[in-house]
Design a protein around this motif. Sequence first.
Motif, PDB file in Angstrom:
ATOM      1  N   GLY A  28       0.955  -1.634   0.002  1.00 22.86           N
ATOM      2  CA  GLY A  28      -0.108  -0.047   0.043  1.00 22.86           C
ATOM      3  C   GLY A  28       0.680   1.468   0.032  1.00 22.86           C
ATOM      4  O   GLY A  28       0.569   1.959  -0.769  1.00 22.86           O
ATOM      5  N   GLU A  29       2.020   1.342   0.761  1.00 24.24           N
ATOM      6  CA  GLU A  29       2.744   2.531   0.782  1.00 24.24           C
ATOM      7  C   GLU A  29       3.526   2.466  -0.305  1.00 24.24           C
ATOM      8  O   GLU A  29       3.828   3.577  -0.934  1.00 24.24           O
ATOM      9  N   LEU A  30       4.038   1.437  -0.950  1.00 19.84           N
ATOM     10  CA  LEU A  30       4.492   1.459  -2.417  1.00 19.84           C
ATOM     11  C   LEU A  30       3.842   2.087  -3.407  1.00 19.84           C
ATOM     12  O   LEU A  30       4.118   2.972  -4.216  1.00 19.84           O
ATOM     13  N   LYS A  31       2.397   1.745  -3.453  1.00 19.08           N
ATOM     14  CA  LYS A  31       1.684   2.134  -4.323  1.00 19.08           C
ATOM     15  C   LYS A  31       1.340   3.778  -4.250  1.00 19.08           C
ATOM     16  O   LYS A  31       1.491   4.757  -5.139  1.00 19.08           O
ATOM     17  N   ARG A  32       1.296   3.910  -2.938  1.00 16.56           N
ATOM     18  CA  ARG A  32       0.812   5.583  -2.620  1.00 16.56           C
ATOM     19  C   ARG A  32       2.108   6.241  -2.974  1.00 16.56           C
ATOM     20  O   ARG A  32       2.076   7.367  -3.650  1.00 16.56           O
ATOM     21  N   ASN A  33       3.325   5.944  -2.618  1.00 12.99           N
ATOM     22  CA  ASN A  33       4.679   6.602  -2.883  1.00 12.99           C
ATOM     23  C   ASN A  33       4.722   6.798  -4.418  1.00 12.99           C
ATOM     24  O   ASN A  33       5.041   7.926  -5.000  1.00 12.99           O
ATOM     25  N   ALA A  34       4.652   5.767  -5.073  1.00 12.11           N
ATOM     26  CA  ALA A  34       4.819   5.982  -6.561  1.00 12.11           C
ATOM     27  C   ALA A  34       3.785   6.752  -7.380  1.00 12.11           C
ATOM     28  O   ALA A  34       4.065   7.641  -8.090  1.00 12.11           O
ATOM     29  N   ASN A  54      15.201  -3.358  -5.857  1.00 11.04           N
ATOM     30  CA  ASN A  54      14.253  -4.592  -5.477  1.00 11.04           C
ATOM     31  C   ASN A  54      13.366  -5.191  -6.421  1.00 11.04           C
ATOM     32  O   ASN A  54      12.592  -4.412  -7.011  1.00 11.04           O
ATOM     33  N   SER A  55      13.830  -6.226  -6.760  1.00  6.84           N
ATOM     34  CA  SER A  55      13.101  -6.934  -8.046  1.00  6.84           C
ATOM     35  C   SER A  55      11.975  -7.839  -7.480  1.00  6.84           C
ATOM     36  O   SER A  55      11.454  -9.098  -8.404  1.00  6.84           O
ATOM     37  N   ASP A  56      11.688  -7.956  -6.217  1.00  9.07           N
ATOM     38  CA  ASP A  56      10.517  -8.632  -5.924  1.00  9.07           C
ATOM     39  C   ASP A  56       9.140  -8.540  -6.884  1.00  9.07           C
ATOM     40  O   ASP A  56       8.797  -7.493  -7.033  1.00  9.07           O
ATOM     41  N   LYS A  57       8.669  -9.786  -7.116  1.00  8.71           N
ATOM     42  CA  LYS A  57       7.739  -9.791  -8.060  1.00  8.71           C
ATOM     43  C   LYS A  57       6.484  -9.021  -7.893  1.00  8.71           C
ATOM     44  O   LYS A  57       5.860  -8.385  -8.507  1.00  8.71           O
ATOM     45  N   LYS A  58       5.935  -9.298  -6.401  1.00  6.15           N
ATOM     46  CA  LYS A  58       4.692  -8.772  -5.933  1.00  6.15           C
ATOM     47  C   LYS A  58       5.009  -7.039  -6.205  1.00  6.15           C
ATOM     48  O   LYS A  58       4.002  -6.187  -6.246  1.00  6.15           O
ATOM     49  N   MET A  59       6.286  -6.537  -5.670  1.00  2.00           N
ATOM     50  CA  MET A  59       6.509  -5.070  -5.858  1.00  2.00           C
ATOM     51  C   MET A  59       6.626  -4.552  -7.465  1.00  2.00           C
ATOM     52  O   MET A  59       5.993  -3.639  -7.689  1.00  2.00           O
ATOM     53  N   ILE A  60       7.046  -5.638  -8.332  1.00  5.83           N
ATOM     54  CA  ILE A  60       6.812  -5.044  -9.734  1.00  5.83           C
ATOM     55  C   ILE A  60       5.488  -4.944 -10.330  1.00  5.83           C
ATOM     56  O   ILE A  60       5.116  -4.097 -11.033  1.00  5.83           O
ATOM     57  N   GLU A  61       4.648  -6.253  -9.765  1.00  5.49           N
ATOM     58  CA  GLU A  61       3.262  -6.404 -10.114  1.00  5.49           C
ATOM     59  C   GLU A  61       2.588  -4.949  -9.704  1.00  5.49           C
ATOM     60  O   GLU A  61       1.532  -4.321 -10.185  1.00  5.49           O
ATOM     61  N   THR A  62       2.941  -4.716  -8.224  1.00  4.23           N
ATOM     62  CA  THR A  62       2.294  -3.208  -7.614  1.00  4.23           C
ATOM     63  C   THR A  62       2.459  -2.217  -8.516  1.00  4.23           C
ATOM     64  O   THR A  62       1.599  -1.316  -8.596  1.00  4.23           O
ATOM     65  N   LEU A  63       3.594  -1.912  -8.857  1.00  5.16           N
ATOM     66  CA  LEU A  63       4.062  -0.899  -9.842  1.00  5.16           C
ATOM     67  C   LEU A  63       3.399  -0.637 -11.247  1.00  5.16           C
ATOM     68  O   LEU A  63       3.667   0.261 -11.777  1.00  5.16           O
ATOM     69  N   LEU A  64       3.390  -1.868 -11.832  1.00  5.52           N
ATOM     70  CA  LEU A  64       3.106  -1.985 -13.170  1.00  5.52           C
ATOM     71  C   LEU A  64       2.013  -1.010 -13.777  1.00  5.52           C
ATOM     72  O   LEU A  64       1.999  -0.311 -14.524  1.00  5.52           O
ATOM     73  N   PRO A  65       1.061  -0.865 -13.041  1.00  5.07           N
ATOM     74  CA  PRO A  65      -0.046   0.262 -13.387  1.00  5.07           C
ATOM     75  C   PRO A  65       0.300   1.847 -13.199  1.00  5.07           C
ATOM     76  O   PRO A  65      -0.441   2.706 -13.571  1.00  5.07           O
ATOM     77  N   ILE A  66       1.266   1.752 -12.522  1.00  8.81           N
ATOM     78  CA  ILE A  66       1.546   3.081 -11.845  1.00  8.81           C
ATOM     79  C   ILE A  66       2.752   3.818 -12.695  1.00  8.81           C
ATOM     80  O   ILE A  66       2.519   4.936 -13.182  1.00  8.81           O
ATOM     81  N   VAL A  67       3.689   2.988 -12.886  1.00 15.76           N
ATOM     82  CA  VAL A  67       5.086   3.855 -13.488  1.00 15.76           C
ATOM     83  C   VAL A  67       4.845   3.673 -14.936  1.00 15.76           C
ATOM     84  O   VAL A  67       4.050   2.977 -15.649  1.00 15.76           O
ATOM     85  N   ASP A  68       5.604   4.463 -15.625  1.00 14.45           N
ATOM     86  CA  ASP A  68       5.827   4.383 -17.161  1.00 14.45           C
ATOM     87  C   ASP A  68       6.530   3.221 -17.554  1.00 14.45           C
ATOM     88  O   ASP A  68       6.576   3.047 -18.936  1.00 14.45           O
ATOM     89  N   GLY A  69       7.299   2.241 -16.784  1.00 10.70           N
ATOM     90  CA  GLY A  69       7.824   1.356 -17.354  1.00 10.70           C
ATOM     91  C   GLY A  69       9.023   1.021 -16.299  1.00 10.70           C
ATOM     92  O   GLY A  69       8.990   1.507 -15.142  1.00 10.70           O
ATOM     93  N   PHE A  70      10.029   0.078 -16.745  1.00  8.89           N
ATOM     94  CA  PHE A  70      11.058  -0.412 -15.752  1.00  8.89           C
ATOM     95  C   PHE A  70      12.349  -0.439 -16.313  1.00  8.89           C
ATOM     96  O   PHE A  70      12.301  -0.533 -17.515  1.00  8.89           O
ATOM     97  N   GLU A  71      13.480   0.016 -15.441  1.00  6.31           N
ATOM     98  CA  GLU A  71      14.796   0.027 -16.136  1.00  6.31           C
ATOM     99  C   GLU A  71      15.444  -1.266 -15.535  1.00  6.31           C
ATOM    100  O   GLU A  71      15.399  -1.457 -14.226  1.00  6.31           O
ATOM    101  N   VAL A  72      16.226  -1.778 -16.524  1.00  8.80           N
ATOM    102  CA  VAL A  72      16.697  -3.237 -16.076  1.00  8.80           C
ATOM    103  C   VAL A  72      18.135  -3.131 -16.279  1.00  8.80           C
ATOM    104  O   VAL A  72      18.666  -2.507 -17.161  1.00  8.80           O
ATOM    105  N   ALA A  73      18.926  -3.969 -15.361  1.00  2.10           N
ATOM    106  CA  ALA A  73      20.465  -3.749 -15.818  1.00  2.10           C
ATOM    107  C   ALA A  73      21.010  -5.404 -16.152  1.00  2.10           C
ATOM    108  O   ALA A  73      22.119  -5.269 -16.128  1.00  2.10           O
ATOM    109  N   SER A  74      20.159  -6.316 -16.467  1.00  2.53           N
ATOM    110  CA  SER A  74      20.459  -7.648 -16.898  1.00  2.53           C
ATOM    111  C   SER A  74      19.574  -8.256 -17.710  1.00  2.53           C
ATOM    112  O   SER A  74      18.102  -7.623 -17.558  1.00  2.53           O
ATOM    113  N   LEU A  75      19.741  -9.272 -18.317  1.00  2.00           N
ATOM    114  CA  LEU A  75      18.881 -10.024 -19.124  1.00  2.00           C
ATOM    115  C   LEU A  75      17.874 -10.525 -17.953  1.00  2.00           C
ATOM    116  O   LEU A  75      16.589 -10.633 -18.169  1.00  2.00           O
ATOM    117  N   GLY A  76      18.514 -11.143 -16.950  1.00  4.83           N
ATOM    118  CA  GLY A  76      17.530 -11.621 -15.689  1.00  4.83           C
ATOM    119  C   GLY A  76      16.662 -10.454 -15.267  1.00  4.83           C
ATOM    120  O   GLY A  76      15.222 -11.170 -15.249  1.00  4.83           O
TER     121      GLY A  76
END
Length: 399
Positions: A28-34, A54-76
């Motif tokens: 909830g805090e992650l969502k509000r902050n973003a 922090n590449s926790d799956k639930k955090m990425i899922e939470t941010l998906l509808p809020i942010v414009d996208g994701f920056e990644v530093a590896s193929l993984g």
Amino acid sequence: MNHISDYIQSRKSRHPGEPFNAFIYDLGELKRNAARIVASLPAGAKYFYAIKANSDKKMIETLLPIVDGFEVASLGEAEKVREISGSADIIFGGPGKTDVEIENALRLRVSLLHVESISELHRTNWIADRLGMKANILLRVNLRGPLPSGTLQMCGVPSQFGIDEADIPQAIEITGSCPNVSLRGFHFHSLSNQLDAPQHAAMVGHYVERARKWQTQYGFDLRYVNAGGGIGINYEKLEATFDWDTFVRLLGHIIEKEPEGNARCPEILFECGRYTAASCGYYAAEVLDIKKIGDSSFAVINGGLHQFLLPGAWKHRHPFFIVPVDGWLYPLSRIEINDQPVTIVGRMNSPRDILARNENVARLRIGDVVVFPYAGAYGWSISAHDFSSLEHPEFLYMS
Ligand SMILES: *Cc1c(COP(=O)(O)O)cnc(C)c1O
């Protein structure tokens, strides 16, 4: 923090025999902050989440509808995002990309590739050609200056990232003869944990000026200036946080400034990890033992820097609070300390495993839980959690 205390106390009363050890992510805090950050940005700016924080799956899922996208530093990391979304915008960077990474980044349809050297530029063109694709790229710039006054201390030391500013003209010219890459702009990420909003805005203004100058000189379609991440958290003085409101006001002025000629202002991208995720995370561990050695008191927690390296890596005073746990299972007396300094250490069998040094506590007992807030970014992800085959913590989520 009360909701965290209640949560831990209720779990402890349900599982009294299990020595608590967990990362708690408050989604909830992650969502509000973003949402607060994204809503405050002026038109012409976009906000990506740098998932290495922090590449926790639930955090990425939470941010998906809020942010414009994701920056990644590896193929993984790119694959982690694609597991959750087939279409989210991904920007891909990093100073040492393998052929397989570049190839699969293109296959995963990343929106932008950050090219970090002239040899990588040639190689990207060659790989895209073999795949019959075209790669949209930003050239990552390693700034030399001159930089706006007050910002110099953050850069100026040679590092392995990007292309030397002096070689950017050459790189731009090379893109002209690389049919399988399209130059879309520049990437700058030259600092970390910046706490000064006006300085950060001055730096972003400098990035935009540099990019426009190259555009004027070499004439190409400048669409993006990626200003990187690096916005900080004042861990030692949480009330003196980065002044985001001032920053976005100054950013508005940068975007509004009429460019010379007819050139349209490039879109300004941000890719923040720490500033997005830090506040949602709590690292919590139960006190296993308390002892006095000489004049010093030590509390040994069921965890340590192998799970939460951040205070050790940055050598800062990380805030913490104590959650009292009243249940006591043993027919033995319970050790406690009152109104005195204590050093909080982990289980790592290393004298460096110190999370807090000589901090005053009103009361701390064996069986209480010590909680470190602002553990959502660069907590678990940077820690050597398999060291000594110690147990992993639980990962708990609040909504
Ligand atoms: C690590 C990193 C970020 C995120 O940095 P924060 O300080 O967490 O905002 C952004 N861009 C690049 C290129 C990075 O390496």
